[in-house]
Design an enzyme around this catalytic site. Structure first.
Site, PDB file in Angstrom:
ATOM      1  N   LYS A 218       2.390  28.762 -17.702  1.00 46.51           N
ATOM      2  CA  LYS A 218       1.621  29.886 -17.142  1.00 46.51           C
ATOM      3  C   LYS A 218       0.088  29.322 -16.343  1.00 46.51           C
ATOM      4  O   LYS A 218      -0.190  28.348 -16.917  1.00 46.51           O
ATOM      5  CB  LYS A 218       1.311  30.548 -18.321  1.00 46.51           C
ATOM      6  CG  LYS A 218       0.512  31.858 -18.036  1.00 46.51           C
ATOM      7  CD  LYS A 218       0.188  32.641 -19.511  1.00 46.51           C
ATOM      8  CE  LYS A 218      -0.494  33.957 -19.166  1.00 46.51           C
ATOM      9  NZ  LYS A 218      -0.612  34.754 -20.620  1.00 46.51           N
TER      10      LYS A 218
ATOM     11  N   SER B 266       0.961  39.297 -20.936  1.00 41.94           N
ATOM     12  CA  SER B 266       0.551  38.748 -19.616  1.00 41.94           C
ATOM     13  C   SER B 266       1.409  37.630 -19.068  1.00 41.94           C
ATOM     14  O   SER B 266       1.338  37.260 -17.959  1.00 41.94           O
ATOM     15  CB  SER B 266      -0.898  38.083 -19.934  1.00 41.94           C
ATOM     16  OG  SER B 266      -1.064  37.153 -20.605  1.00 41.94           O
TER      17      SER B 266
ATOM     18  N   SER C 109       1.168  38.513 -25.765  1.00 46.74           N
ATOM     19  CA  SER C 109       1.457  38.175 -24.371  1.00 46.74           C
ATOM     20  C   SER C 109       2.607  37.305 -24.120  1.00 46.74           C
ATOM     21  O   SER C 109       3.028  36.798 -22.973  1.00 46.74           O
ATOM     22  CB  SER C 109       0.155  37.715 -23.566  1.00 46.74           C
ATOM     23  OG  SER C 109      -0.666  38.799 -23.274  1.00 46.74           O
TER      24      SER C 109
END
Lengths: 461, 59
Positions: A74, A149, A173
């Site tokens: 990420k 997320s 997330s």
């Protein structure tokens, strides 16, 4: 192909790391469903790393369990020499001079880093509808959100663009996008995986963990990234163990708790049905199913929101001078945090300790809990509210309802696919356990995965 | 119920009116759930965060 299979074939020289890396890069470049899962692709660097891994294998030098396996991280994990944006215009040009601890460990285990995945802006939201780098789309239906997320990480793994992708989880997330994209996501115990070198959303709720195709792949990744790190003040000295479940897992003697309150209220019918079948699978594997009453989870959630509001706004305070650089939904959350009095934040942390003590009593009755990860399957992009039963709910609050509490409590929690709804969208099962019982929840997840065979692939794969 | 607009003014936060209203509306709902919980906190309850010193190696 899964990590376990790829790693074995690499060691037998049936495939090279360069071939696997090229295949992943090709899928990322083609992106037939326009998933927009990556912000930065480090193709040249990845191929160079892959060539090195192949040379090492030829010399009999195996670095670790991920040797030669292409993975992604990420865009919140610092990568030396590769920009790290946090999905934000504020950090659009930030190029760190160091790797995050997780990236160091992945490289030490032999992984090849393909690039940085797209995400919800500043990791503060659940849609991954990013105003600066474009919306991430769900591989099962590009008109729907992948969750967030860590939406790009989940989409990339679901679409076979990477064998594993790292995510972060402050209020769900990792587990939310795992649920919406039909992959496995693991949020370990607070302190199990180092936060060093990760652009923070928060100080006391952030967790780092893998998104992978199978429970065993997630376990293998945890083996590579777990451990004490003195650079992270919240890092635990609890020694890591081998988290990989055996090829044949028995749950004989394991007490699997199914909450009789909260976790099945306001849940889509298909989700409840799929989770029920997963509970039956656990029983089939030998588990004793126990109905348990859990504490006031709504209260834990609201305490978590107060803590997150205050801490996230503290992190971002110095970056809020130019409001035009931050998207509207994130800005609203940051504004709310600036209005929380210090006394309320500390009261929330006092309540958190009391809630941790109260929740610990659940583990006297059960070794783990099975719940839905999310009460619904992936909503459409742009959908702000959703009807669950008789109630019209905010999508963000509905989506985080069953996951946020485990960040507040700092407990390990896993999401794995357990079926599909009537529209063909994946459904996530959550397995949560006591602190540092990752091995147990991974065993339970693997046993259910083996029986359900719910390793689901989007049709274009 | 707290007046979030006046709190923002008192803190000198420059939040545009429409955005402040949006934030205040959401915070009002959080406040309604959070405030009653405070009555349950015993006097001696400690917060969850704590600074701890670890012993030196070999101690």
């Amino acid at each position: 192909m899964r990590i376990l299979e790829a790693a074995a074939r690499l060691r037998r020289r049936e495939v090279t790391s360069v071939e696997l890396t090229e295949a992943c890069l090709q899928r990322i470049a083609q992106d037939p469903a326009k998933l927009n899962a990556f912000i930065t692709v480090s193709d040249e660097q990845a191929l160079e790393e892959a060539r090195r891994r192949d040379q090492e294998l030829e010399q009999g030098n195996l670095l670790g369990p991920l040797h030669g396996v292409p993975v992604a991280v990420k865009d919140v994990f610092c990568t030396a020499g590769v920009r790290t944006t946090c999905g934000s215009a504020l950090f659009a040009d930030y190029v760190p001079d160091h790797d995050a601890a997780v990236v160091e460990k992945l490289k030490a285990a032999g992984a090849v880093i393909l690039g940085k995945t797209n995400m919800h802006e500043l990791a503060y939201g659940i849609t991954s509808n990013n105003p600066h780098f474009g919306a991430v789309r769900n591989p099962w239906d590009p008109g729907r959100i992948p969750g967030g997320s860590s939406g790009g990480s989940a989409a990339a793994v679901a679409a076979a663009m990477a064998f594993m992708a790292m995510g972060t989880d402050t209020g769900g997330s990792i587990r939310i996008p795992a649920s919406y994209c039909g992959v496995v996501g693991l949020k370990p115990t607070l302190g199990r995986v180092s936060r060093y070198g990760v652009l923070p959303l928060d100080f006391t709720l952030d967790h780092m963990g893998p998104l992978a195709r199978t429970v065993r792949d997630a376990a293998l990744t945890l083996n590579a990234i777990a451990g004490y790190d003195p650079r992270d003040p919240s890092s635990s000295r609890q020694p890591p163990e081998d988290y990989t479940p055996a090829p044949e897992v028995s749950l004989e003697g394991v007490r699997v708790g199914v909450p009789e309150n909260f976790f099945f209220d306001g849940v889509e019918e298909d989700v409840a049905g799929a989770v029920k079948r997963a509970v039956e699978a656990a029983a089939e594997a030998g588990a004793r199913i126990i109905r348990v009453r859990v504490p006031d989870m709504e209260a834990i959630n609201v305490v978590g929101r107060v803590i997150l509001f205050a801490e996230a706004s503290t992190v971002m305070e110095r970056h809020m001078a130019d409001r035009s650089l931050i998207g509207g939904d994130v800005l609203s959350l940051l504004d709310q945090g600036r209005l929380i009095p210090a006394t309320d934040y500390i009261q929330a942390q006092r309540l958190r300790r009391l809630m941790m003590e109260e929740f610990a009593r659940v583990w006297e009755q059960a070794d783990c809990l099975l719940t839905p990860t999310t009460p619904l399957t992936a909503p459409r992009i742009g959908e702000n509210t959703v009807r669950l039963g008789e109630v019209q709910e905010d999508v963000r609050l509905a989506t985080t309802r069953f996951v946020r509490s485990f960040n507040v409590l700092g407990l390990p929690a896993l999401s794995l696919p357990c079926g599909r709804d009537r529209r063909g969208l994946p459904i996530g099962l959550q397995v949560a356990g006591p602190p540092f019982h990752e091995r147990r929840i991974l065993e339970v997840g693997a046993a259910i995965e083996d029986i359900l065979d719910a390793s689901l692939e989007p049709s274009f794969n | 119920m707290k007046d979030w607009v006046r709190i923002a003014e008192g803190l000198g936060l420059e939040i545009p009116e429409a955005e402040l209203e949006r934030a205040a509306s959401s915070l009002g709902r959080v406040e309604a759930l959070f405030r009653p919980l405070l009555e349950k906190i015993p006097f001696e309850a400690e917060p969850a965060f704590l600074v701890m010193h670890e012993p030196e190696e070999g101690e």
